[in-house]
Design a protein around this motif. Structure first.
Motif, mmCIF file in Angstrom:
data_model
loop_
_atom_site.group_PDB
_atom_site.id
_atom_site.type_symbol
_atom_site.label_atom_id
_atom_site.label_comp_id
_atom_site.label_asym_id
_atom_site.label_seq_id
_atom_site.Cartn_x
_atom_site.Cartn_y
_atom_site.Cartn_z
ATOM 1 N N TYR A 104 0.823 -1.209 0.000
ATOM 2 C CA TYR A 104 0.000 0.000 0.000
ATOM 3 C C TYR A 104 0.860 1.263 0.000
ATOM 4 C CZ TYR A 104 -4.065 -2.933 0.746
ATOM 5 O OH TYR A 104 -5.054 -3.871 0.600
ATOM 6 N N THR A 105 2.010 1.204 0.676
ATOM 7 C CA THR A 105 2.937 2.339 0.664
ATOM 8 C C THR A 105 3.472 2.557 -0.748
ATOM 9 O OG1 THR A 105 3.572 1.866 2.941
ATOM 10 C CG2 THR A 105 5.053 3.248 1.673
ATOM 11 N N THR A 106 3.846 1.479 -1.415
ATOM 12 C CA THR A 106 4.347 1.580 -2.781
ATOM 13 C C THR A 106 3.280 2.140 -3.713
ATOM 14 O OG1 THR A 106 5.813 -0.283 -2.383
ATOM 15 C CG2 THR A 106 5.353 0.244 -4.672
ATOM 16 N N LEU A 107 2.054 1.681 -3.556
ATOM 17 C CA LEU A 107 0.940 2.186 -4.359
ATOM 18 C C LEU A 107 0.762 3.682 -4.136
ATOM 19 C CD1 LEU A 107 -2.452 0.494 -4.793
ATOM 20 C CD2 LEU A 107 -2.403 2.826 -4.013
ATOM 21 N N ALA A 108 0.792 4.127 -2.891
ATOM 22 C CA ALA A 108 0.606 5.543 -2.580
ATOM 23 C C ALA A 108 1.759 6.385 -3.123
ATOM 24 C CB ALA A 108 0.479 5.732 -1.076
ATOM 25 N N ILE A 109 2.980 5.888 -3.010
ATOM 26 C CA ILE A 109 4.134 6.635 -3.509
ATOM 27 C C ILE A 109 4.054 6.780 -5.028
ATOM 28 C CG2 ILE A 109 6.633 6.513 -3.839
ATOM 29 C CD1 ILE A 109 6.839 5.340 -1.047
ATOM 30 N N LEU A 110 3.661 5.718 -5.726
ATOM 31 C CA LEU A 110 3.533 5.798 -7.180
ATOM 32 C C LEU A 110 2.428 6.772 -7.578
ATOM 33 C CD1 LEU A 110 4.462 4.834 -9.951
ATOM 34 C CD2 LEU A 110 2.838 2.944 -9.745
ATOM 35 N N ALA A 111 1.293 6.727 -6.882
ATOM 36 C CA ALA A 111 0.194 7.647 -7.197
ATOM 37 C C ALA A 111 0.602 9.088 -6.940
ATOM 38 C CB ALA A 111 -1.043 7.285 -6.376
ATOM 39 N N LEU A 112 1.271 9.352 -5.836
ATOM 40 C CA LEU A 112 1.722 10.718 -5.540
ATOM 41 C C LEU A 112 2.760 11.193 -6.540
ATOM 42 C CD1 LEU A 112 1.924 10.584 -1.646
ATOM 43 C CD2 LEU A 112 0.272 11.843 -3.050
ATOM 44 N N THR A 113 3.620 10.287 -6.985
ATOM 45 C CA THR A 113 4.611 10.651 -7.994
ATOM 46 C C THR A 113 3.927 11.039 -9.298
ATOM 47 O OG1 THR A 113 6.230 9.182 -6.999
ATOM 48 C CG2 THR A 113 6.616 9.832 -9.273
ATOM 49 N N MET A 114 2.938 10.256 -9.713
ATOM 50 C CA MET A 114 2.225 10.575 -10.951
ATOM 51 C C MET A 114 1.502 11.910 -10.849
ATOM 52 S SD MET A 114 0.534 7.088 -12.283
ATOM 53 C CE MET A 114 1.496 5.772 -12.986
ATOM 54 N N LEU A 115 0.803 12.125 -9.740
ATOM 55 C CA LEU A 115 0.059 13.370 -9.587
ATOM 56 C C LEU A 115 1.001 14.570 -9.464
ATOM 57 C CD1 LEU A 115 -2.777 12.129 -7.224
ATOM 58 C CD2 LEU A 115 -2.939 12.679 -9.653
ATOM 59 N N GLY A 116 2.103 14.398 -8.741
ATOM 60 C CA GLY A 116 3.076 15.481 -8.626
ATOM 61 C C GLY A 116 3.711 15.829 -9.961
ATOM 62 N N ALA A 117 4.047 14.814 -10.740
ATOM 63 C CA ALA A 117 4.614 15.055 -12.065
ATOM 64 C C ALA A 117 3.589 15.739 -12.966
ATOM 65 C CB ALA A 117 5.091 13.746 -12.689
ATOM 66 N N ASP A 152 11.647 1.468 -1.194
ATOM 67 C CA ASP A 152 10.853 2.689 -1.141
ATOM 68 C C ASP A 152 11.702 3.898 -0.763
ATOM 69 O OD1 ASP A 152 8.621 1.237 -1.762
ATOM 70 O OD2 ASP A 152 8.054 0.923 0.317
ATOM 71 N N ASN A 153 12.720 3.701 0.056
ATOM 72 C CA ASN A 153 13.575 4.820 0.457
ATOM 73 C C ASN A 153 14.325 5.404 -0.719
ATOM 74 O OD1 ASN A 153 12.884 4.610 3.109
ATOM 75 N ND2 ASN A 153 14.636 3.365 3.672
ATOM 76 N N GLU A 154 14.770 4.550 -1.627
ATOM 77 C CA GLU A 154 15.492 5.047 -2.793
ATOM 78 C C GLU A 154 14.555 5.689 -3.800
ATOM 79 O OE1 GLU A 154 17.819 1.910 -4.436
ATOM 80 O OE2 GLU A 154 19.097 1.766 -2.682
ATOM 81 N N TYR A 155 13.271 5.406 -3.745
ATOM 82 C CA TYR A 155 12.322 5.985 -4.689
ATOM 83 C C TYR A 155 11.821 7.341 -4.219
ATOM 84 C CZ TYR A 155 8.734 6.219 -8.227
ATOM 85 O OH TYR A 155 7.967 6.597 -9.301
ATOM 86 N N LEU A 156 11.897 7.605 -2.917
ATOM 87 C CA LEU A 156 11.391 8.874 -2.408
ATOM 88 C C LEU A 156 12.024 10.088 -3.089
ATOM 89 C CD1 LEU A 156 10.893 8.212 1.386
ATOM 90 C CD2 LEU A 156 9.161 8.507 -0.364
ATOM 91 N N PRO A 157 13.349 10.096 -3.410
ATOM 92 C CA PRO A 157 13.871 11.252 -4.150
ATOM 93 C C PRO A 157 13.233 11.431 -5.522
ATOM 94 C CG PRO A 157 15.664 10.067 -3.122
ATOM 95 C CD PRO A 157 14.419 9.236 -2.938
ATOM 96 N N VAL A 158 12.801 10.340 -6.161
ATOM 97 C CA VAL A 158 12.105 10.454 -7.443
ATOM 98 C C VAL A 158 10.788 11.177 -7.226
ATOM 99 C CG1 VAL A 158 11.061 9.164 -9.348
ATOM 100 C CG2 VAL A 158 13.221 8.404 -8.365
ATOM 101 N N LEU A 159 10.101 10.864 -6.123
ATOM 102 C CA LEU A 159 8.841 11.520 -5.802
ATOM 103 C C LEU A 159 9.081 12.992 -5.500
ATOM 104 C CD1 LEU A 159 5.860 11.653 -4.898
ATOM 105 C CD2 LEU A 159 6.586 10.804 -2.675
ATOM 106 N N LEU A 160 10.173 13.312 -4.846
ATOM 107 C CA LEU A 160 10.424 14.678 -4.395
ATOM 108 C C LEU A 160 11.097 15.551 -5.428
ATOM 109 C CD1 LEU A 160 11.523 13.822 -0.770
ATOM 110 C CD2 LEU A 160 9.281 14.557 -1.551
ATOM 111 N N THR A 161 11.481 14.998 -6.604
ATOM 112 C CA THR A 161 12.151 15.828 -7.615
ATOM 113 C C THR A 161 11.179 16.693 -8.361
ATOM 114 O OG1 THR A 161 12.034 14.020 -9.220
ATOM 115 C CG2 THR A 161 14.085 14.291 -7.990
#
Length: 161
Positions: A104-117, A152-161
């Motif tokens: 569920y964390t991975t799902l949320a991170i991917l959704a937030l990344t898509m919406l942020g982008a 997930d920790n290594e993907y967080l910078p992708v979300l935050l870029t």
């Protein structure tokens, strides 16, 4: 600018497309009862650290030394596996199932990344179709999916870029 962006309903179809893509990608863990493990690195390394740290946090302690792997080692000394707030989620949710919480964390991170982008790209080009396509390309690239399925920790910078 954010209020004017949120108040426009014309962005709803693009956001729904992005959310639908995430739901389609995670349909088996969401609706089929399957487990999302990612690749073997995620299971062998990342999720075992999440289980170790969240178990300690559930007991009200924080320990860096793990005796459960090899003959014992310092979990804080490993590159790329530093503790993050995500490690506290299973303890905060009262769940000992780190695989399910991780999915569920991975799902949320991917959704937030898509919406942020989408938000960033739409503010640059002001074209909804181009912003949706760019958000999908950015978040579903091979690098992004590899990092998301590993750690997930290594993907967080992708979300935050």
């Amino acid at each position: 600018m954010w209020n004017s962006f949120c108040s426009r309903r014309r962005h709803l179809p693009g956001a729904l497309v992005l959310i639908a893509v995430v739901v389609i990608l995670f349909r088996l863990p969401l609706f089929g009862g399957y487990r999302f493990l990612g690749n073997s690195d995620r299971w062998n390394h990342h999720l075992s650290f999440v289980a170790f740290h969240s178990g300690n946090l559930a007991l009200g302690t924080f320990s860096a030394w793990s005796e459960h792997h090899l003959t014992g080692f310092d979990t804080l000394a490993l590159p790329g596996n530093f503790p993050s707030p995500l490690f506290a989620l299973p303890a905060l949710l009262g769940s000992s199932d780190v695989v399910k919480v991780g999915a569920y964390t991975t799902l949320a991170i991917l959704a937030l990344t898509m919406l942020g982008a989408y938000i960033v790209l739409h503010s640059l080009c002001e074209d909804r179709l181009a912003a949706v396509a760019g958000a999908l390309i950015f978040s579903l690239s091979t690098f992004s999916l590899l990092k998301l399925s590993q750690n997930d920790n290594e993907y967080l910078p992708v979300l935050l870029t």
